[in-house]
Design a protein around this motif. Sequence first.
Motif, mmCIF file in Angstrom:
data_model
loop_
_atom_site.group_PDB
_atom_site.id
_atom_site.type_symbol
_atom_site.label_atom_id
_atom_site.label_comp_id
_atom_site.label_asym_id
_atom_site.label_seq_id
_atom_site.Cartn_x
_atom_site.Cartn_y
_atom_site.Cartn_z
ATOM 1 N N ASP A 182 0.830 -1.213 0.000
ATOM 2 C CA ASP A 182 0.000 0.000 0.000
ATOM 3 C C ASP A 182 0.859 1.255 0.000
ATOM 4 O OD1 ASP A 182 -2.313 -1.481 -0.037
ATOM 5 O OD2 ASP A 182 -2.627 -1.393 2.132
ATOM 6 N N LEU A 183 1.903 1.264 0.804
ATOM 7 C CA LEU A 183 2.775 2.431 0.858
ATOM 8 C C LEU A 183 3.649 2.523 -0.387
ATOM 9 C CD1 LEU A 183 3.496 4.892 2.461
ATOM 10 C CD2 LEU A 183 5.099 3.541 3.823
ATOM 11 N N GLU A 184 4.081 1.370 -0.928
ATOM 12 C CA GLU A 184 4.832 1.395 -2.186
ATOM 13 C C GLU A 184 3.999 2.057 -3.283
ATOM 14 O OE1 GLU A 184 7.885 0.742 -2.343
ATOM 15 O OE2 GLU A 184 8.424 -0.950 -1.068
ATOM 16 N N ARG A 185 2.707 1.730 -3.334
ATOM 17 C CA ARG A 185 1.834 2.345 -4.341
ATOM 18 C C ARG A 185 1.738 3.849 -4.125
ATOM 19 N NH1 ARG A 185 -2.602 -2.052 -3.074
ATOM 20 N NH2 ARG A 185 -2.093 -3.691 -4.570
ATOM 21 N N LEU A 186 1.525 4.257 -2.889
ATOM 22 C CA LEU A 186 1.354 5.674 -2.593
ATOM 23 C C LEU A 186 2.582 6.483 -2.998
ATOM 24 C CD1 LEU A 186 -0.185 7.127 0.641
ATOM 25 C CD2 LEU A 186 1.917 8.086 -0.253
ATOM 26 N N LEU A 187 3.769 5.906 -2.766
ATOM 27 C CA LEU A 187 5.021 6.618 -3.008
ATOM 28 C C LEU A 187 5.545 6.465 -4.430
ATOM 29 C CD1 LEU A 187 6.865 5.599 0.300
ATOM 30 C CD2 LEU A 187 5.697 7.755 -0.174
ATOM 31 N N SER A 188 4.837 5.740 -5.278
ATOM 32 C CA SER A 188 5.391 5.383 -6.584
ATOM 33 C C SER A 188 5.363 6.487 -7.633
ATOM 34 C CB SER A 188 4.672 4.144 -7.133
ATOM 35 O OG SER A 188 3.284 4.401 -7.335
ATOM 36 N N PRO A 189 4.405 7.446 -7.630
ATOM 37 C CA PRO A 189 4.424 8.462 -8.691
ATOM 38 C C PRO A 189 5.540 9.492 -8.502
ATOM 39 C CG PRO A 189 2.231 8.266 -7.681
ATOM 40 C CD PRO A 189 3.203 7.561 -6.783
ATOM 41 N N VAL A 190 5.843 10.208 -9.551
ATOM 42 C CA VAL A 190 6.770 11.330 -9.446
ATOM 43 C C VAL A 190 6.177 12.401 -8.534
ATOM 44 C CG1 VAL A 190 7.899 13.187 -10.735
ATOM 45 C CG2 VAL A 190 7.785 10.882 -11.705
ATOM 46 N N PHE A 191 4.882 12.691 -8.712
ATOM 47 C CA PHE A 191 4.174 13.661 -7.865
ATOM 48 C C PHE A 191 3.227 12.879 -6.966
ATOM 49 C CE2 PHE A 191 1.266 16.896 -6.508
ATOM 50 C CZ PHE A 191 1.964 18.101 -6.574
ATOM 51 N N ILE A 192 3.432 12.980 -5.666
ATOM 52 C CA ILE A 192 2.691 12.182 -4.687
ATOM 53 C C ILE A 192 1.561 12.995 -4.078
ATOM 54 C CG2 ILE A 192 2.874 10.968 -2.478
ATOM 55 C CD1 ILE A 192 5.797 10.370 -3.221
ATOM 56 N N LYS A 193 0.392 12.347 -3.948
ATOM 57 C CA LYS A 193 -0.752 12.961 -3.288
ATOM 58 C C LYS A 193 -1.338 11.967 -2.294
ATOM 59 C CE LYS A 193 -2.182 15.315 -7.574
ATOM 60 N NZ LYS A 193 -3.275 15.403 -8.587
ATOM 61 N N SER A 194 -1.601 12.428 -1.084
ATOM 62 C CA SER A 194 -2.328 11.625 -0.101
ATOM 63 C C SER A 194 -2.899 12.571 0.938
ATOM 64 C CB SER A 194 -1.407 10.578 0.556
ATOM 65 O OG SER A 194 -0.566 11.173 1.519
ATOM 66 N N ALA A 195 -3.571 12.024 1.945
ATOM 67 C CA ALA A 195 -4.226 12.867 2.948
ATOM 68 C C ALA A 195 -3.223 13.632 3.805
ATOM 69 C CB ALA A 195 -5.138 12.013 3.821
ATOM 70 N N GLU A 196 -2.084 13.021 4.108
ATOM 71 C CA GLU A 196 -1.153 13.618 5.063
ATOM 72 C C GLU A 196 0.246 13.871 4.510
ATOM 73 O OE1 GLU A 196 -1.116 11.009 8.402
ATOM 74 O OE2 GLU A 196 -3.097 11.636 9.121
ATOM 75 N N TYR A 197 0.579 13.240 3.401
ATOM 76 C CA TYR A 197 1.955 13.268 2.893
ATOM 77 C C TYR A 197 1.913 13.408 1.383
ATOM 78 C CZ TYR A 197 6.748 11.590 1.988
ATOM 79 O OH TYR A 197 8.048 11.463 1.581
ATOM 80 N N GLY A 198 2.868 14.177 0.840
ATOM 81 C CA GLY A 198 2.919 14.285 -0.601
ATOM 82 C C GLY A 198 3.972 15.266 -1.063
ATOM 83 N N THR A 199 3.916 15.599 -2.336
ATOM 84 C CA THR A 199 4.875 16.536 -2.926
ATOM 85 C C THR A 199 4.549 17.943 -2.454
ATOM 86 O OG1 THR A 199 5.190 15.111 -4.854
ATOM 87 C CG2 THR A 199 5.826 17.427 -5.075
ATOM 88 N N ARG A 200 5.506 18.549 -1.772
ATOM 89 C CA ARG A 200 5.323 19.888 -1.200
ATOM 90 C C ARG A 200 5.828 20.985 -2.137
ATOM 91 N NH1 ARG A 200 5.317 20.052 4.499
ATOM 92 N NH2 ARG A 200 5.173 22.317 4.218
ATOM 93 N N CYS A 201 6.859 20.672 -2.925
ATOM 94 C CA CYS A 201 7.352 21.677 -3.869
ATOM 95 C C CYS A 201 8.097 21.003 -5.004
ATOM 96 C CB CYS A 201 8.237 22.719 -3.184
ATOM 97 S SG CYS A 201 9.892 22.159 -2.782
ATOM 98 N N SER A 202 8.138 21.719 -6.135
ATOM 99 C CA SER A 202 8.901 21.302 -7.314
ATOM 100 C C SER A 202 9.908 22.401 -7.626
ATOM 101 C CB SER A 202 7.984 21.093 -8.515
ATOM 102 O OG SER A 202 7.047 20.062 -8.277
#
Length: 251
Positions: free
Chosen positions: A199-219
């Motif tokens: 489940d976490l591998e899937r969440l972290l797999s894209p270049v740009f990450i989106k989730s409820a609490e964690y994700g891409t903060r800046c580019s």
Amino acid sequence: MCTLLLAYQAHPQYRLVIAANRDEYYRRPTAAAQFWKDAPHIYAGRDLVHGGTWLGVTTTGRIAALTNYRDPSDLHRHGPSRGRLVSGFLEEDAAAEAYVASLRASGVAYGGYNLLLCDGEDLLCYSNKSDQTIRIEPGIHGLSNHLLDTPWPKVRCGKDGLARILAGKSVVPEDLFALLADDTHPSDAELPDTGVGIDLERLLSPVFIKSAEYGTRCSTVLLVDHEGKATFIERSFEGGAVQEKQAEFSW
């Protein structure tokens, strides 16, 4: 910083191209890119918890960036802030190789990391997990939460996308930001097994990450041409809003 793509001496206009995403918990206080009041020669975003950064440059031509190495069994992953490794290099004037030697000699037990360092002459990548320093060769490279050029899906796709952009006559920052905005999830069969569960591998797999609490903060996009002119552009994503900071330097 969790996805970093770079092209070194791979384009007729630019000596160095960096396109990178910083992934972090949304609740962690962060300052957008700016000149630091306590170190006016540094231009970077800032972690307001420990004072370090994930990617920054100086007015004297130094560049540093960091990605964490994903290993849930790492006993030191909650040790000293790894962002201080980046700011430490930017604050000093030691050569990149000398800085790496000082890290080895210090004996400080950091969690796993990859550190990209440019002192204006040498461009190096050091990982405390492999304890190896790699001198970056001309070409296109990718770095995520394993060693340099480990072919995770986001690294493979990012490098392919960067190659397509560089094949054009000019490098347009907007194209690099579009590459960094890719939120495509690869198939489960392509995912690495880093010990965090599927489940976490899937969440972290894209270049740009989106989730409820964690994700891409800046580019961040950094372009350095062969004449020594550098352009640094950061887009941060806070509360659904996009904030952009930009600076130019001549080294």
